[in-house]
Design an enzyme around this catalytic site. Structure first.
Site, PDB file in Angstrom:
ATOM      1  N   LYS A  58     -38.770-112.987  50.347  1.00 29.80           N
ATOM      2  CA  LYS A  58     -39.613-112.321  51.602  1.00 29.80           C
ATOM      3  C   LYS A  58     -40.858-112.087  51.029  1.00 29.80           C
ATOM      4  CE  LYS A  58     -37.096-108.787  51.983  1.00 29.80           C
ATOM      5  NZ  LYS A  58     -35.951-109.151  51.256  1.00 29.80           N
ATOM      6  N   ARG A 111     -35.729-113.109  37.970  1.00 33.29           N
ATOM      7  CA  ARG A 111     -37.246-112.762  38.433  1.00 33.29           C
ATOM      8  C   ARG A 111     -37.818-111.655  37.482  1.00 33.29           C
ATOM      9  NH1 ARG A 111     -37.841-110.816  44.655  1.00 33.29           N
ATOM     10  NH2 ARG A 111     -36.792-108.893  44.161  1.00 33.29           N
ATOM     11  N   ARG A 165     -34.917-101.787  57.353  1.00 33.93           N
ATOM     12  CA  ARG A 165     -33.798-102.126  56.610  1.00 33.93           C
ATOM     13  C   ARG A 165     -32.462-101.605  57.064  1.00 33.93           C
ATOM     14  NH1 ARG A 165     -36.446-103.758  51.475  1.00 33.93           N
ATOM     15  NH2 ARG A 165     -35.035-103.406  49.653  1.00 33.93           N
ATOM     16  N   ARG A 196     -37.725-105.454  36.527  1.00 32.22           N
ATOM     17  CA  ARG A 196     -37.734-104.230  37.258  1.00 32.22           C
ATOM     18  C   ARG A 196     -36.616-103.478  37.022  1.00 32.22           C
ATOM     19  NH1 ARG A 196     -39.182-105.906  43.400  1.00 32.22           N
ATOM     20  NH2 ARG A 196     -37.028-104.834  43.691  1.00 32.22           N
ATOM     21  N   ARG A 223     -27.730-103.535  45.216  1.00 30.43           N
ATOM     22  CA  ARG A 223     -28.638-103.856  46.359  1.00 30.43           C
ATOM     23  C   ARG A 223     -27.850-104.921  47.288  1.00 30.43           C
ATOM     24  NH1 ARG A 223     -33.437-105.890  42.919  1.00 30.43           N
ATOM     25  NH2 ARG A 223     -34.321-106.277  44.924  1.00 30.43           N
TER      26      ARG A 223
HETATM   27  P1  AMP Z   1     -37.655-104.206  47.581  1.00 31.45           P
HETATM   28  O1  AMP Z   1     -38.822-104.568  46.791  1.00 31.45           O
HETATM   29  O2  AMP Z   1     -38.063-104.766  49.333  1.00 31.45           O
HETATM   30  O3  AMP Z   1     -36.331-105.168  47.147  1.00 31.45           O
HETATM   31  O4  AMP Z   1     -37.272-102.694  47.503  1.00 31.45           O
HETATM   32  C1  AMP Z   1     -36.960-102.101  46.515  1.00 31.45           C
HETATM   33  C2  AMP Z   1     -36.399-100.889  46.637  1.00 31.45           C
HETATM   34  O5  AMP Z   1     -37.162-100.127  47.713  1.00 31.45           O
HETATM   35  C3  AMP Z   1     -34.999-100.998  47.688  1.00 31.45           C
HETATM   36  O6  AMP Z   1     -34.106-101.287  46.728  1.00 31.45           O
HETATM   37  C4  AMP Z   1     -34.688 -99.637  48.214  1.00 31.45           C
HETATM   38  O7  AMP Z   1     -34.568 -98.838  47.206  1.00 31.45           O
HETATM   39  C5  AMP Z   1     -36.277 -99.044  48.562  1.00 31.45           C
HETATM   40  N1  AMP Z   1     -36.642 -99.770  49.938  1.00 31.45           N
HETATM   41  C6  AMP Z   1     -37.769-100.517  50.149  1.00 31.45           C
HETATM   42  N2  AMP Z   1     -37.725-100.786  51.490  1.00 31.45           N
HETATM   43  C7  AMP Z   1     -37.087-100.015  52.106  1.00 31.45           C
HETATM   44  C8  AMP Z   1     -36.513 -99.597  53.477  1.00 31.45           C
HETATM   45  N3  AMP Z   1     -37.243-100.156  54.384  1.00 31.45           N
HETATM   46  N4  AMP Z   1     -35.621 -98.613  53.496  1.00 31.45           N
HETATM   47  C9  AMP Z   1     -35.214 -97.969  52.637  1.00 31.45           C
HETATM   48  N5  AMP Z   1     -35.436 -98.152  51.077  1.00 31.45           N
HETATM   49  C10 AMP Z   1     -36.350 -99.130  51.022  1.00 31.45           C
END
Ligand code: AMP
Length: 215
Positions: free
Chosen positions: A13, A127, A88, A162, A173
């Protein structure tokens, strides 16, 4: 353009969103990037979000909605936005719908990036991310490595794995995605906004999204 990008963690994404911003000046809004910057800066939001993020759990909807209400009203959203990692959950999608109605704007399309599970797992474990919160460029140790001494090719900061990309957090996740986020696919199908796109190469995906915007 006003787009929501759906897809499992590792579906690409972020990469696709960055490429799309070059198309018409729309901004990428990645809730994950905003949250990581908040954690790094030690803000109240960052302190509250960190433990959820490190485990690979979702941050509570109330915190996310407060942050997104502000973000979507910033001036740079006027030319359009690409939502990457938000909504989400179904409650977030419902709140987003109300918020956009209040602001008098509508989504053009919700794109679901479909990627086979083995590709996702391979991508997530290989990654790496630039540690500079203002950059957060994404690398892959196999297909797009950082410099030889492990630095970002854009800003020179160290490139890291990360905290939520350990095997345990990755599995969590993916489970969280299946349970909480995948239901958004049928939610947006019912709303008449969904477009499924098989996504293996990001540039090709971008072309398919641009075509979908014109149909
Ligand atoms: P991402 O980089 O989008 O994978 O986000 C990393 C982490 O941030 C996720 O595993 C969640 O813990 C948190 N996160 C990101 N976006 C959201 C969202 N819309 N709702 C809840 N948690 C989020």
């Amino acid at each position: 353009m006003r787009i929501v990008l759906l897809g499992a963690p590792g579906a690409g994404k972020g990469t696709v969103a960055k490429l799309l911003t070059e198309h018409d000046g729309s901004v990428q809004i990645s809730t994950g990037d905003i949250l990581r910057a908040a954690v790094k800066d030690g803000t109240e939001l960052g302190v509250q979000a960190k433990e959820y993020m490190d485990r690979g759990d979702l941050v509570p909807d109330s915190l996310i909605m407060k942050m997104m209400e502000e973000r979507l009203q910033a001036d740079d959203c006027e030319r359009g936005f690409i939502l990457d990692g938000f909504p989400r959950t179904i409650p977030q999608a419902e709140e987003l719908k109300k918020l956009l109605e209040r602001l008098g704007i509508a989504l053009d399309v919700v794109v679901n990036l479909e990627v086979p599970k083995d590709v996702i797992l391979d991508r997530l474990t290989t990654r790496r991310t630039c540690s500079n919160p203002d950059c957060q460029a994404i690398y892959n140790i196999k297909s797009n490595p950082p410099t030889e001494d492990g630095r970002c090719k854009i800003c020179g900061s160290p490139v890291i794995q990360r905290d939520d990309e350990t095997e345990e957090a990755i599995m969590n996740r993916l489970e969280t995605y299946n349970e909480k986020t995948a239901p958004l696919i049928s939610y947006y199908e019912k709303e008449g906004l969904l477009k499924n796109i098989l996504s293996l190469k990001s540039q090709e995906t971008v072309e398919k999204i641009k075509a979908a915007l014109h149909t």
